[in-house]
Write an enzyme that holds these catalytic residues in place. Structure first.
Site, PDB file in Angstrom:
ATOM      1  N   GLU A 139      -2.822   8.266  13.578  1.00  0.00           N
ATOM      2  CA  GLU A 139      -3.227   9.324  12.771  1.00  0.00           C
ATOM      3  C   GLU A 139      -3.527  10.209  12.373  1.00  0.00           C
ATOM      4  OE1 GLU A 139      -2.588   6.010  12.813  1.00  0.00           O
ATOM      5  OE2 GLU A 139      -1.416   5.206  12.040  1.00  0.00           O
ATOM      6  N   HIS A 208      -3.584  -3.778   4.679  1.00  0.00           N
ATOM      7  CA  HIS A 208      -1.853  -3.318   4.340  1.00  0.00           C
ATOM      8  C   HIS A 208      -1.584  -3.112   2.478  1.00  0.00           C
ATOM      9  CE1 HIS A 208      -1.812  -4.040   8.208  1.00  0.00           C
ATOM     10  NE2 HIS A 208      -0.814  -3.491   8.969  1.00  0.00           N
TER      11      HIS A 208
END
Lengths: 405, 482
Positions: A139, A208
């Site tokens: 990322e 998450h």
């Protein structure tokens, strides 16, 4: 607000179980009060709220009734077409990619796989693998790469598979994305869109279930928007891509299967504008993303009990639409903020102080703020439900702020 | 001098006796814009008159600047014959304008352009690079470099200006005109000057915070650099960036980044855009030996190798990452090998010509095959920044040793003298001119005002969809609806 005991019944909305691809349209279409809200938003865009009384009455009538029937919007032409939220995002993104060859998508599994939430399904075949770039799981570097490409004039759309993963790219987003326009004295603009699903899902675990809007809200130079319906998802996606500033578009894992009819003709939504969901007189409830549905659920109970809440989906998390919010506060004099962000340092905290600073004289009482608890989201289902604000808590909060009726 | 004048006349004669015939020099060409038309000569006497104006004292500063740009243009285009013809044409049109307007003083710089163009530039000089290259998974480039007197002179002048600028910045910092962090580049000038000789305006450079000289190399001015360092309005980032945030969009310089290593993914993005938009250029993503241990660098190398992006990773190895020597921070200090699957070259970074050769080679490679790593073995005389004396982790003997043996400016000086390109006196004149240029820029920068208070809120957002930035005082409710 104090949490109720474990005797909370789960509202019908929670029918969306299992993976994001599960289809739960029958339960959801009754909750989404979208057609009337769309009417009001369109009207607001052209003239001040206070003038359109008839529209307000129409809208109020429509939402006061448990809106199971689809109210056809007078402002959409030729009927429109029905689709799910992820399809609306796909439509918006696809239209912008066709319109401007500089728009490209960068993310994990966006190309051949079609996107983990199917937002870019079919794009790879249509636009080629150079415009829909499958990245390795890195990322920090691919977000940095998108920002570098944006400096030269490309308009990349970065997809974080889950918003929480973008924490790995925090340095790039905060230091480079937000600041380059300023530190270069205006030489470079960064027209990048960073989007992805966030929020508390269905037992996805603590890492998450991040709500990143609280972390990014103080980065100068960024714009943040949160979509909540297929209509505003498509509109905000298109507006964000066309915007010259870097925009973070927050989607929610549990909203991808919302169904709504949207117009056939091209439209965009204003990035800085809030959406009037339900006009009212007693209290202003400010919310965004998934909590909008908890609020509208609670509104049904409140209306039955004789309250008249005004519900505003703030949509623009940075900058706040202080105009719409201000007009509402001047009318109702009471505010409740309902959000999914953490209590500490969340969007609600900033919004609360902004309203207090600007509209102190208009307020009849303290601004209420319902947020998620300051805990890592637990895996266990009942515990997870306790971390997030539930409709009955909203009802209690409104009753406390407005007084019993 | 007489020999030079003869040379001028002969060369101009050859140049102009070709396609263009002998029409009137003072032809009233209404088309002032034409830059490709070579001026037409009537009489050599006129040209001689112009040539004699070389000795004229009155030099209009604007025209001086124009001539410098002409020179720079020709050098920047690689010094090819076509470039020089174009440069001469521009100079000729300038002369025409000057004569029309009676600016006798303008002739001197114009004539200088012509004389330099025609006499010294195009003669190639072949030199050998003393320190050999070391290669990793690729062939080494040839150690024989073709250069010219003009190029070597430019190297000397530019590096000298950079050196003076950095030393001036040192004293500015000590007298508190510059605050915060100031990272000086003196000692490493050969890297950015050598690079520029191999690049053109389609290429992009992005670097870290030691960027004052890189900014100059990409077309910035000394005034811009000083003003930015002091936080004044005339700075390249309007005073809002500071030492670590200098940018030049026109010159293809993307900064100027404060966080170590964060510029490498940005560099991969610039290369991605070049490949996407099919621009025949490369990106040089520069970083230091300290940043070579950053994870994001390896991530960027992976993605650029995966997609064959035209990026060259230039590691300026000055052997110290802030206060830590390279042997204490890197398990493998052979930075040119750290790309693993990406080929690399180790280059003597104190030698302009070696740098130029390596970058030229790497550019050809990158345009065909994808990324490459160049490790520039260089040295900084100052500490990491002005807050670092630079002597706690290394000895003064080491610093003075490098200064005596490997200083880049001295190396070029020796080349210029040994190849009879310039005399000691001419070099002294060049140095004096450079010092004067830096001093003038410094005094101008000191006069430049601070930015106005409302500049605080400009450039946070770009005006687009009615976004406005709120100040600390949120009493003002402002949202523009479309």
């Amino acid at each position: 607000m104090a949490m109720a005991a474990a005797s909370s019944t789960l509202p019908a909305y929670h029918g969306l179980r299992g993976s994001p691809s599960a289809n739960a349209k029958s339960k959801l279409s009754c909750v989404s009060a979208n057609p009337p809200s769309r009417v009001v938003v369109r009207a607001l865009a052209s003239k001040p709220w206070a003038a359109s009384k008839t529209l307000r009455q129409v809208a109020a009538h429509a939402t006061a009734v448990a809106s199971k029937e689809a109210v056809s919007s007078s402002s959409s032409s030729q009927g429109g077409h029905e689709l799910l939220m992820f399809e609306a995002l796909r439509e918006g993104l696809g239209e912008e990619m066709e319109r401007d060859p500089n728009v490209c998508v960068i993310g994990e599994d966006v190309g051949d796989y079609g996107g983990s939430y199917k937002v870019t399904k079919g794009f790879s075949e249509k636009f080629g693998s150079w415009r829909v770039l499958d990245t390795p799981i890195a990322e920090n570097s691919f977000t940095g790469m998108a920002i570098g490409a944006a400096m030269t004039g490309l308009r990349p759309v970065v997809e974080g598979m889950n918003m929480g993963f973008l924490l790995l790219a925090y340095n790039q987003i905060a230091n480079n994305c937000g600041m380059l326009h300023y530190t270069s004295g205006g030489q470079f603009t960064i027209p990048v869109v960073i989007r992805g699903p966030g929020g508390v899902g269905r037992q996805l675990g603590a890492e998450h279930s991040q709500r990143l809007e609280s972390y990014f809200q103080s980065v100068p130079g960024l714009q943040m928007v949160a979509c909540s319906t297929p209509y505003n998802a498509k509109g905000l996606m298109k507006a964000a891509i066309r915007c010259e500033n870097p925009v973070i578009l927050y989607e929610h894992v549990l909203l991808y299967n919302l169904k709504e009819k949207i117009p056939d003709e091209e439209y965009t939504c204003c990035l800085e504008e809030a959406e009037m969901v339900r006009p009212g007189t007693d209290i202003t409830i400010l919310t965004y993303s998934r909590m909008r549905y908890h609020v509208t659920q609670a509104a049904k109970t409140l209306v039955d009990r004789g309250y008249d809440p005004e519900i505003i989906d703030i949509r623009s998390l940075k900058p706040f639409d202080m105009y719409t919010i201000g007009e509402s506060v001047k009318k109702t004099h009471r505010v409740l903020i309902v959000e999914e962000c953490m209590r500490t340092g969340g969007i609600g905290a900033s919004l609360r102080s902004a309203i207090m600073e600007s509209f102190w004289d208009e307020l009849d009482g303290p601004i209420g703020c319902l947020s998620s608890q300051d805990v890592p989201t637990p895996y266990s289902g009942p515990l997870e439900e306790l971390t997030v604000v539930q409709p009955h808590q909203i009802v209690t909060a409104v009753e406390n702020l407005c007084g019993k009726k | 001098m007489a020999k030079r004048m003869q040379g001028i006349m002969e060369s101009i004669q050859t140049l102009c006796s070709g396609d263009h015939g002998n029409e009137g020099f003072m032809q009233d060409d209404e088309d002032e814009e034409e830059e490709n038309g070579v001026g037409r000569l009537t009489s050599w006497a006129e040209l001689l008159g112009f040539g004699l104006a070389v000795f004229s004292e009155a030099i209009a500063p604007q025209l001086q600047c124009f001539c410098d740009r002409t020179l720079g243009f020709a050098v920047g285009q690689g010094g090819s014959r076509e470039a020089w013809i174009k440069a001469v044409a521009m100079a000729m049109s300038l002369v025409r304008k000057a004569v029309k307007k009676g600016w006798v003083g303008a002739l001197a710089p114009a004539a200088r352009v012509m004389s330099q163009a025609l006499s010294t530039a195009s003669e190639p000089i072949t030199l050998d690079i003393p320190v050999p290259f070391k290669a990793h998974k690729v062939e080494t480039p040839s150690v024989t470099v073709e250069t010219s007197a003009q190029e070597l002179t430019n190297f000397f002048k530019t590096m000298f200006i950079m050196r003076r600028m950095e030393i001036a910045a040192d004293s500015l910092y000590k007298s508190k005109f510059i605050r915060g962090f100031c990272h000086l580049y003196d000692g490493q000038e050969a890297v950015c000057v050598g690079m520029e000789a191999a690049l053109n305006d389609k290429d992009c450079i992005i670097t870290a915070y030691r960027d004052h000289c890189t900014h100059l190399g990409r077309g910035g001015s000394v005034l811009e650099v000083f003003a930015e360092l002091m936080g004044r309005k005339d700075g390249c980032s309007l005073g809002k960036g500071g030492s670590m945030h200098m940018y030049n969009k026109k010159g293809g310089f993307y900064g100027g980044n404060g966080i170590v290593g964060a510029q490498t993914p940005l560099g991969a993005g610039l290369a991605f855009a070049q490949k996407y938009l099919k621009v025949e250029g490369v990106t040089l993503a520069m970083y230091g030996d300290g940043a070579a241990n950053q994870g994001q660098l390896f991530e960027a190398m992976n993605i650029s190798a995966l997609w064959n992006l035209p990026v060259i990773y230039v590691c300026e190895n000055n052997h110290y990452g802030m206060g830590t020597a390279e042997w204490r921070s890197a398990k493998s200090p052979e930075y040119y090998k750290r790309g693993d699957y990406i080929p690399g070259l180790k280059v003597d970074g104190m030698d302009c010509l070696a740098v130029k050769q390596a970058v030229k080679y790497a550019k050809e490679y990158a345009l065909q095959n994808g990324p490459m790593v160049l490790e520039m073995d260089t040295y900084r005389y100052h500490g990491h920044s002005m807050s670092d004396p630079g002597s706690t982790y290394r000895t003064r003997d080491e610093i003075s040793g490098v200064r005596q043996e490997r200083d880049p400016i001295e190396r070029i000086r020796k080349l210029l003298l040994s190849n009879n390109i310039a005399t000691v006196a001419e070099l002294k004149t060049m140095e004096k001119e450079a010092k004067k240029e830096v001093e003038d820029a410094l005094s101008k920068a000191k006069e430049s005002p601070s930015p106005d208070s409302d500049e605080l809120f400009t450039h946070v957002y770009r005006k687009g969809y009615g976004a406005k930035a709120y100040g600390a005082d949120r009493k003002e409710v402002v949202v523009k609806l479309p």
